[in-house]
Design a protein around this motif. Structure first.
Motif, mmCIF file in Angstrom:
data_model
loop_
_atom_site.group_PDB
_atom_site.id
_atom_site.type_symbol
_atom_site.label_atom_id
_atom_site.label_comp_id
_atom_site.label_asym_id
_atom_site.label_seq_id
_atom_site.Cartn_x
_atom_site.Cartn_y
_atom_site.Cartn_z
ATOM 1 N N ALA A 173 -34.647 -6.581 3.285
ATOM 2 C CA ALA A 173 -34.151 -6.109 4.527
ATOM 3 C C ALA A 173 -34.661 -5.169 5.366
ATOM 4 N N ARG A 174 -36.549 -5.015 4.953
ATOM 5 C CA ARG A 174 -37.390 -4.119 5.447
ATOM 6 C C ARG A 174 -37.759 -5.110 6.630
ATOM 7 N N ALA A 176 -36.362 -7.653 7.829
ATOM 8 C CA ALA A 176 -35.258 -7.600 8.989
ATOM 9 C C ALA A 176 -35.070 -6.405 9.502
ATOM 10 N N GLY A 177 -35.716 -5.796 9.434
ATOM 11 C CA GLY A 177 -34.858 -4.715 9.976
ATOM 12 C C GLY A 177 -33.966 -3.584 9.459
ATOM 13 N N GLU A 178 -33.809 -4.118 8.628
ATOM 14 C CA GLU A 178 -32.058 -3.733 8.460
ATOM 15 C C GLU A 178 -32.537 -2.237 7.582
ATOM 16 N N ALA A 179 -31.667 -0.943 7.764
ATOM 17 C CA ALA A 179 -32.019 0.121 6.523
ATOM 18 C C ALA A 179 -32.159 0.232 5.020
ATOM 19 N N PRO A 180 -32.743 -0.117 4.205
ATOM 20 C CA PRO A 180 -32.379 -0.366 3.049
ATOM 21 C C PRO A 180 -30.847 0.271 2.257
#
Length: 180
Positions: A173-174, A176-180
């Motif tokens: 997730a990190r 891919a720039g996604e919020a955890p």
């Protein structure tokens, strides 16, 4: 990556990853220039895998029979503080390391590729080898990478440990720039 339950259980308990250098972090070849200066090639993905472990408070160490300034430099770059070079008896260095960190064998993973690594591989909680390890080593480990030494084998082992400990989804997730 398909992993069986017993392997995941072993990897879930790992607090320390110990690595051989030549044949594990490198492809095992030694390069010398005309002045006798040695150089080695390390894979960037292996280094990133070690950094990911350290971020999750899993210690990383290196034990090698040879001494090389290139190894000391690479260890420093990666923040690996526990490095044992010139170890004729790797098992002795391993025992000292384990005592210093107050760990038992079950909490340690070790990746080695040759006969000199067998005394440690037969003790640790998770014994691993690169794809191109000596056949006597390969038949005695719990897990063998699909990649050869110096070409991503260490990264595969790091990912196995991170998956088993439930860290992998947050890492992805990190990345891919996604919020955890």
């Amino acid at each position: 990556m398909s992993l069986d339950a017993s392997l995941l259980s072993m990897a879930a308990h790992i607090r320390l990853l110990v690595l051989d250098v030549d044949g594990v972090l490198t492809d095992g070849r030694l390069f010398f220039d005309d002045n006798g200066q040695e150089s080695k090639a390390f894979h960037v993905r292996d280094g990133y895998g070690m950094k990911l472990l350290q971020e999750r408070r899993i210690e990383v160490a290196m034990i090698t029979a040879r001494y090389s300034p290139a190894v000391a430099h690479r260890a420093h770059d990666l923040g690996v503080k526990r490095i044992y070079q010139g170890c004729a008896d790797k098992n002795l260095a391993y025992t000292e390391l384990k005592i210093a960190l107050h760990l038992d064998d079950a909490a340690v993973a070790y990746m080695g590729d040759d006969l000199i690594d067998l005394p440690i591989l037969t003790r640790v909680g998770l014994a691993a080898a690169p794809a191109d390890a000596h056949h006597e080593v390969a038949r005695r480990v719990h897990w063998q990478s699909s990649l050869p030494g110096g070409r991503g084998a260490v990264r595969e082992l790091c990912e196995l440990i991170l998956r088993a400990q439930g860290h992998w989804p947050a890492i992805l997730a990190r990345a891919a720039g996604e919020a955890p």
